[in-house]
Design a protein around this motif. Structure first.
Motif, short mmCIF file in Angstrom:
data_model
loop_
_atom_site.label_atom_id
_atom_site.label_comp_id
_atom_site.label_asym_id
_atom_site.label_seq_id
_atom_site.Cartn_x
_atom_site.Cartn_y
_atom_site.Cartn_z
N LEU A 18 0.78 -1.18 0.03
CA LEU A 18 0.04 -0.03 -0.10
C LEU A 18 0.98 1.28 -0.05
O LEU A 18 2.01 1.17 0.65
CB LEU A 18 -0.99 -0.07 1.29
N ASN A 19 0.32 2.42 -0.70
CA ASN A 19 1.31 3.38 -0.86
C ASN A 19 1.06 4.45 0.08
O ASN A 19 0.12 4.77 0.73
CB ASN A 19 0.96 3.99 -2.35
N THR A 20 2.21 5.35 0.25
CA THR A 20 1.83 6.57 1.10
C THR A 20 1.30 7.64 0.08
O THR A 20 1.18 7.34 -1.16
CB THR A 20 3.58 7.27 1.39
N ASP A 21 0.98 8.72 0.76
CA ASP A 21 0.05 9.84 -0.32
C ASP A 21 1.16 10.14 -1.31
O ASP A 21 0.62 10.41 -2.73
CB ASP A 21 -0.16 11.05 0.69
N GLY A 22 2.43 10.24 -0.97
CA GLY A 22 3.34 10.84 -2.21
C GLY A 22 3.62 9.66 -2.97
O GLY A 22 3.39 10.14 -4.48
N GLU A 23 3.45 8.48 -2.83
CA GLU A 23 3.63 7.38 -3.76
C GLU A 23 2.48 7.13 -4.53
O GLU A 23 2.37 7.21 -5.77
CB GLU A 23 4.04 6.12 -2.94
N ALA A 24 1.24 7.53 -3.82
CA ALA A 24 -0.07 7.26 -4.32
C ALA A 24 -0.21 8.53 -5.68
O ALA A 24 -0.68 8.20 -6.68
CB ALA A 24 -1.13 7.43 -3.43
N LEU A 25 0.11 9.80 -5.22
CA LEU A 25 0.16 10.64 -6.05
C LEU A 25 0.96 10.66 -7.48
O LEU A 25 0.64 10.67 -8.63
CB LEU A 25 0.61 12.29 -5.26
N SER A 26 2.18 9.91 -7.08
CA SER A 26 3.11 9.71 -8.40
C SER A 26 2.61 8.75 -9.12
O SER A 26 2.46 8.75 -10.36
CB SER A 26 4.53 9.12 -7.78
N ILE A 27 1.89 7.57 -8.59
CA ILE A 27 1.20 6.57 -9.37
C ILE A 27 0.05 7.02 -10.40
O ILE A 27 -0.17 6.80 -11.49
CB ILE A 27 0.74 5.58 -8.46
N LEU A 28 -0.78 7.88 -9.43
CA LEU A 28 -2.07 8.56 -10.21
C LEU A 28 -1.49 9.54 -11.21
O LEU A 28 -2.33 9.42 -12.47
CB LEU A 28 -2.79 9.26 -9.13
N LEU A 68 -7.64 11.32 -10.02
CA LEU A 68 -6.64 12.32 -9.86
C LEU A 68 -7.47 13.62 -9.91
O LEU A 68 -7.17 15.08 -9.12
CB LEU A 68 -5.55 12.61 -10.95
N GLY A 69 -8.39 13.90 -10.80
CA GLY A 69 -9.28 14.99 -10.75
C GLY A 69 -9.94 15.29 -9.46
O GLY A 69 -10.08 16.37 -9.01
N THR A 70 -10.44 14.18 -8.72
CA THR A 70 -10.89 14.51 -7.30
C THR A 70 -10.26 14.96 -6.33
O THR A 70 -10.28 15.68 -5.45
CB THR A 70 -11.75 13.09 -6.99
N LYS A 71 -8.74 14.49 -6.51
CA LYS A 71 -7.78 15.03 -5.54
C LYS A 71 -7.51 16.32 -5.80
O LYS A 71 -7.20 17.09 -4.78
CB LYS A 71 -6.50 14.11 -5.61
N TYR A 72 -7.44 16.80 -6.99
CA TYR A 72 -7.20 18.42 -7.52
C TYR A 72 -8.65 19.10 -6.90
O TYR A 72 -8.35 20.14 -6.64
CB TYR A 72 -7.11 18.40 -8.76
N PHE A 73 -9.56 18.47 -7.14
CA PHE A 73 -10.82 19.31 -6.85
C PHE A 73 -10.95 19.37 -5.39
O PHE A 73 -11.40 20.67 -4.89
CB PHE A 73 -12.20 18.42 -7.53
N GLY A 74 -10.52 18.54 -4.41
CA GLY A 74 -10.76 18.54 -3.02
C GLY A 74 -9.43 18.80 -2.48
O GLY A 74 -9.53 19.17 -1.15
N GLY A 75 -8.30 19.18 -3.21
CA GLY A 75 -7.02 19.46 -2.47
C GLY A 75 -6.58 18.48 -1.47
O GLY A 75 -6.04 18.85 -0.49
N THR A 76 -6.65 17.27 -1.87
CA THR A 76 -6.30 16.31 -1.11
C THR A 76 -4.73 15.42 -1.70
O THR A 76 -4.32 15.88 -2.97
CB THR A 76 -7.44 14.87 -0.84
N GLY A 108 -1.84 16.13 -0.75
CA GLY A 108 -1.19 17.25 -0.62
C GLY A 108 -1.29 18.14 -1.96
O GLY A 108 -0.04 18.98 -1.93
N LEU A 109 -2.18 18.09 -2.72
CA LEU A 109 -2.40 19.08 -3.60
C LEU A 109 -2.91 20.30 -3.50
O LEU A 109 -3.96 20.29 -2.34
CB LEU A 109 -3.17 18.40 -4.85
N THR A 110 -2.71 21.24 -4.10
CA THR A 110 -3.71 22.56 -4.02
C THR A 110 -4.80 22.48 -4.62
O THR A 110 -4.65 21.77 -5.65
CB THR A 110 -2.82 23.46 -4.49
N VAL A 111 -5.89 22.74 -4.29
CA VAL A 111 -7.28 22.93 -4.87
C VAL A 111 -7.21 23.61 -6.22
O VAL A 111 -6.37 24.86 -6.28
CB VAL A 111 -8.64 23.66 -4.13
N ASP A 112 -7.37 22.98 -7.37
CA ASP A 112 -7.19 23.22 -8.74
C ASP A 112 -8.19 22.77 -9.51
O ASP A 112 -8.21 21.61 -9.96
CB ASP A 112 -5.88 22.88 -9.44
#
Length: 157
Positions: free
Chosen positions: A36-46, A61-69, A71-75
């Motif tokens: 199972l991945n850390t947040d950073g690894e998960a983001l890289s995979i996505l 990945l769109g949902t992660k940008y939409f919600g700012g999860t 470690g991403l900034t809301v975009d």
């Protein structure tokens, strides 16, 4: 609530994912046997999978940008772009999210088109939103009988 395993791209309903997590030995996915991945690894995979054109990764990945999860900034613009790429491939969750965006913009005809596309693939929430559009006459001619029928079908899914 469903869980999404980024390692293998499998989506599992909440009632199934809880026992999977509870019975997991260590930090291994019971579906693909990967760590199972850390947040950073998960983001890289996505990001990698999304760049490869995988609709599930583009949508997630769109949902992660939409919600700012993760470690991403809301975009919201980037989220919409990713949803659109996934929706163009017929991804029902992305079609639903785009429908919500278009509905918020009062672009009701496009919202209905997207909700209908997702609903035709069994997306229950999109079907419910399509029923609401018929109830309100947004993007379609108001039809309360059809609205009740669609919402009832969604409730039974």
């Amino acid at each position: 609530k469903a869980s999404f395993f980024i390692c293998c791209g499998n989506k599992v309903c909440g009632s199934c994912s809880d026992p999977l997590y509870a019975s997991a030995s260590g930090d291994t996915c019971l579906l693909c046997r990967e760590e199972l991945n850390t947040d950073g690894e998960a983001l890289s995979i996505l990001r990698t999978k999304a760049a490869e054109g995988k609709a599930w990764a583009q949508c997630l990945l769109g949902t992660k940008y939409f919600g700012g999860t993760l470690g991403l900034t809301v975009d919201r613009q980037r989220a919409e772009s990713l949803y659109r790429k996934a929706a163009d491939q017929g991804h029902p969750e992305a079609q639903y999210y785009l429908g919500k965006i278009e509905d918020a913009r009062s672009n009701y005809a496009e919202a209905c088109r997207l909700f209908e596309a997702a609903a035709s693939q069994g997306h229950m929430i999109a079907l419910c939103h399509l029923g609401i559009q018929y109830c309100q006459g947004h993007g379609v001619e108001q039809d309360l009988i059809k609205a009740v029928r669609l919402i009832t079908i969604a409730a039974k899914l």
